[in-house]
Design an enzyme around this catalytic site. Structure first.
Site, short mmCIF file in Angstrom:
data_model
loop_
_atom_site.label_atom_id
_atom_site.label_comp_id
_atom_site.label_asym_id
_atom_site.label_seq_id
_atom_site.Cartn_x
_atom_site.Cartn_y
_atom_site.Cartn_z
N ASP A 171 1.67 -0.96 -0.06
CA ASP A 171 -0.30 -0.08 -0.19
C ASP A 171 0.85 1.16 0.00
OD1 ASP A 171 -2.67 1.87 0.32
OD2 ASP A 171 -1.84 1.68 2.41
N ASP A 181 -1.27 -1.09 5.52
CA ASP A 181 -1.83 -0.26 7.04
C ASP A 181 -2.87 -1.42 7.77
OD1 ASP A 181 -3.07 1.56 8.83
OD2 ASP A 181 -3.85 3.14 7.98
N THR A 206 0.15 5.07 1.54
CA THR A 206 -0.18 5.86 2.01
C THR A 206 0.15 5.16 3.65
OG1 THR A 206 -1.36 7.38 0.83
CG2 THR A 206 -1.75 7.72 3.51
#
Length: 822
Positions: free
Chosen positions: A516, A718, A518
């Protein structure tokens, strides 16, 4: 008088507990008992043939509690809620989990017996035991069975269990070490004298020796061997007898059989005055086994050191601030919302939030983060971290098993107790291998006794002993747990926690690494670059609406709004919040429905097309790694927020390292294509491997496609926001801080912000599996050659003892190389 009661003790008349079977078969009926004492008394009466006592009595007997050992009586204290706060985790309404120390474990068969026995107790949900540390993770339903009943049940099969305590484990290690040294020292001292006699006998066979002298040397060797068997070999006898009582064949069974056969055969030869004696082999065998187990004990102690280092972070006392002043109190007495003073150089006693002061804090032992972190008012302090600069006042937020340190320890304990597939296979082979060896030894003895030399000759004894000894599968049982335990401890030192048993095994085989953007490849600490396109609304009002919508979210974007330094006043009240993971969210403020998210989300919810405006903003402002968030209602877009992020430390090093290993890298992001491509270009990720503007279901679909093509995918993201995608990968790694540990379901969690540690973790996983394979291959190849040679009579008992001992020692020392893995 016949007394029968379904819910009362048949022996004393007290209430019989539910959820645990303490019955005794009396007159062909299972009669309930209230405690282990009554059960023991009743069983003794039946075994003595006096069951008619219960027909003839005219009143209930006195309770059998007085025959319960003091150890069992003390177990009931562990059911007290206040005591359980320190070592029991509440995992459900009635489900609890605890870490226990098991005393008496000597081999894989002991592990298997305890796991099978405990798992069969009514109310026990799960049990896993780590061979290297002798620690068990037990999860049970407290409404069906109490912890004291579990501990008591374990004592029934000859083992002793109690809640894990670092200091107590060190005491047990030290006690076991001293006892092992005493046994080993005596065995070496007596064995050396026996070897002197044996040398004289061997040379006498060459140059001649008087029969009387020979008999004296044999008799002296016999006298010196007796204390070796009675004292030094006691652990073998105890373990073997326990296994036999429970119809199991542990690894001490063939050892004990070998010692018995060789000793009795030697005694027979001494008595007859002719034939081979094996006193030198017995002493050498016991000495080598004790030496290997001593080294194994020290290796187990080293593997536990990383966990103990974390436990030692937790101070015993804290300075509590009260209306009357400062008061030193035990940490266990702290409660949520208590105020605590932390002086310079002191460890933070438990989790909390700073209410006064500013300082730097060292969290290196917890997270592997080498840099000291600056902490200010409202920042979170993690229990066990060290205050470096200035005094701090803290409000307690979590205590006991709810703290981050306890969560980390629980994860470590569970990971060390769980067994990957390769370990489960090795255990199954080892437990069955012992049975094969015992039957093979019997068959070999019968063959040589009947068809070769005859039983009158004692030559068959040496061959049987060699078969029993040389093939003992200790190395096979040690091959996996020793390496896994050391690897998990090593990974925890660099801030990488293992949550599931297959994580290391799968990570080593992964050929696709999906990232991922961010919060993973970037720091996830978004900051406002600017607010543009404000129409009919003030900048502060737009920020206030956006912040109110984001206040209940854990996403890095939400944190950017919540940590914005601009004064927006008191947060507005929001109703009917709906969150679409990876896209945006909506909520009602003062009767008006507002939407906050990326351009696609706004278009889907309101029909407003903003994608061209977003692209224009990114290109015109030359923004790298920028994230664009739009605020709109059903009528029009009111504001566009531009947030900037920075590439995470070590990201480029990790990507380059994986590419050099031949791994495929893919970037999956929900952000705008331009910003995602810019990040990919800086990190050296091929353009065709970059996929932007994806919803969570799109990411999951892409992973499924890779898996259908035969790829093994590792997903790094995340921990909370990428949960569906992480769950879909064969192995998942979450970029988590301590507060997310309990929430994420990833297989592994990286606690610090440096992705170079993940590179090191992958390297350790590869080395771990390589060492496990080396150990298993060594154990199998060794036995493949040793068994035929022993059966054919080419291996003397003393040589078999050396071979078996060195085989086990090789496995332990090979696993210890992981302590230096980088």
């Amino acid at each position: 008088m016949t007394i029968s009661a379904k819910s009362t003790c048949f022996h004393c008349g007290l209430d019989a507990p539910t959820g645990i079977n303490l019955s005794v078969n009396i007159d062909n009926q299972q009669r309930p008992m209230c405690c282990v004492g009554c059960q023991a008394v009743a069983q003794a009466i039946v075994d003595a043939g006096r069951a008619d006592f219960y027909q003839q009595r005219d009143t209930f007997s006195e309770t059998g509690q007085d025959v319960v050992p003091e150890f069992v009586k003390q177990l009931y204290a562990y059911d007290h809620p206040d005591i359980q706060k320190q070592f029991v985790v509440q995992t459900g309404e009635h489900d609890k989990e605890a870490s226990l120390i098991l005393e008496g474990i000597v081999c894989a068969a002991c592990i298997w017996l305890n796991e099978q026995y405990i798992a069969a107790l009514p109310g026990v949900r799960e049990v896993c035991i780590n061979y290297s540390t002798h620690r068990a993770i037990v999860r049970w339903n407290d409404s069906e069975i109490k912890l004291s009943q579990i501990l008591e049940a374990i004592s029934h099969i000859g083992y002793k269990a109690h809640p894990y305590d670092a200091a107590q484990q060190q005491e047990l290690f030290e006690k076991e070490r001293k006892q092992s040294l005493r046994r080993l020292g005596l065995s070496v001292a007596l064995g050396m004298q026996i070897m002197v006699f044996a040398l004289a006998l061997y040379t006498g066979d060459w140059w001649g020796i008087e029969p009387s002298i020979k008999q004296i040397l044999h008799t002296s060797s016999l006298a010196l061997t007796v204390p070796i068997l009675l004292f030094c070999a006691t652990p073998f006898w105890q373990s073997a007898w326990r296994d036999i009582k429970h119809r199991q064949l542990g690894m001490d069974v063939p050892i004990s059989l070998g010692l018995i056969v060789s000793f009795l055969g030697s005694v027979y030869s001494v008595w007859k005055g002719q034939g081979a004696v094996y006193f030198d082999s017995i002493s050498m065998f016991v000495t080598f086994i004790l030496a290997v187990r001593y080294f194994e004990l020290m290796a187990r102690k080293k593997t536990a050191e990383s966990t103990e280092a974390l436990l030692n972070l937790r101070p015993n006392m804290a300075t509590k601030i009260t209306p009357q002043g400062e008061e030193a109190v035990p940490v266990v007495e702290l409660k949520v919302d208590d105020k605590v003073l932390i002086l310079v150089g002191e460890a933070v006693p438990t989790d909390g939030v700073i209410i006064e002061g500013k300082s730097r804090v060292d969290e290196s032992l917890l997270t592997g983060e080498s840099r000291a972190l600056s902490k200010n008012i409202s920042d979170v302090l993690v229990g066990g971290s060290m205050n470096l600069d200035s005094p701090l006042q803290m409000r307690v937020t979590h205590i006991g098993q709810d703290t981050i340190l306890s969560t980390i320890l629980n994860l470590l304990e569970r990971a060390q107790g769980e067994k990957p597939k390769i370990s489960q296979l090795a255990d199954r082979i080892a437990t069955r291998f012992v049975s094969v060896i015992v039957f093979l030894a019997i068959a070999v003895g019968l063959y040589y006794g009947i068809y070769i030399d005859g039983f009158a000759s004692t030559n068959w004894i040496g061959i049987v002993v060699a078969v029993l000894v040389v093939t003992c599968p200790c190395a096979l049982s040690l091959a996996t747990p020793a390496a896994m335990t050391i690897a998990i401890g090593r990974l925890s030192q660099i801030g990488l926690l293992i949550r599931t048993k297959q994580a290391l095994e799968t990570l080593e085989r992964a050929d696709y690494f999906a990232f991922d953007k961010t919060g993973t490849l970037t720091q996830g600490q978004l900051q406002f670059e600017c607010v543009v396109e404000c129409q009919n609304i003030e900048k502060e009002q737009a920020l206030a609406i956006a912040t109110a919508l984001e206040k209940s979210s854990e996403h890095p974007i939400a944190q950017a709004f919540l940590n914005n330094p601009d004064d927006i006043g008191e947060l507005m009240s929001v109703a009917h919040i709906e969150n679409q993971v990876g896209a945006g969210l909506s909520g009602e403020i003062d009767g008006q429905c507002w939407y906050l998210g990326n351009a696609d989300y706004i278009a889907k919810q309101t029909g407003l097309v903003l994608s061209s405006k977003v692209s224009e903003l990114l290109e015109n402002n030359n923004l790298q790694a920028a994230t664009i968030i739009c605020l709109a209602n059903m009528q029009k877009a009111y504001a566009v927020f531009i947030l900037q992020d920075k590439i995470r430390t070590g990201a480029k090093v990790l990507i380059e390292s994986l590419q050099s290993m031949g791994k495929q890298i893919v970037l999956l992001s929900g952000d705008h294509n331009i910003s995602v491509q810019l990040i990919a270009k800086q990190l050296g990720i091929a353009k065709q491997q970059v996929h932007a503007e994806l919803k969570p279901e799109d990411k999951l679909s892409y992973l499924k496609t890779l898996q259908q093509q035969g790829s093994i995918v590792a997903m790094i993201g995340d921990g909370i926001n990428d949960a569906p995608v992480l769950a879909g990968a064969q192995v998942s790694i979450a970029m988590g801080n301590g507060t997310q540990l309990a929430a994420t379901s990833a297989d592994m969690v990286l606690l610090n912000s440096d992705l170079k540690q993940l590179k090191q973790g992958i390297s350790i996983a590869q080395k771990t599996m390589r060492i496990i394979r080396q150990n298993l291959i060594w154990a199998l190849v060794y036995n493949m050659f040793a068994v035929p040679l022993a059966v054919m009579g080419y291996v003397q008992p003393w040589l078999a003892a050396i071979g078996m001992s060195l085989s086990s020692l090789f496995v332990v020392l090979n696993a210890l190389r992981l302590r230096r893995a980088k």
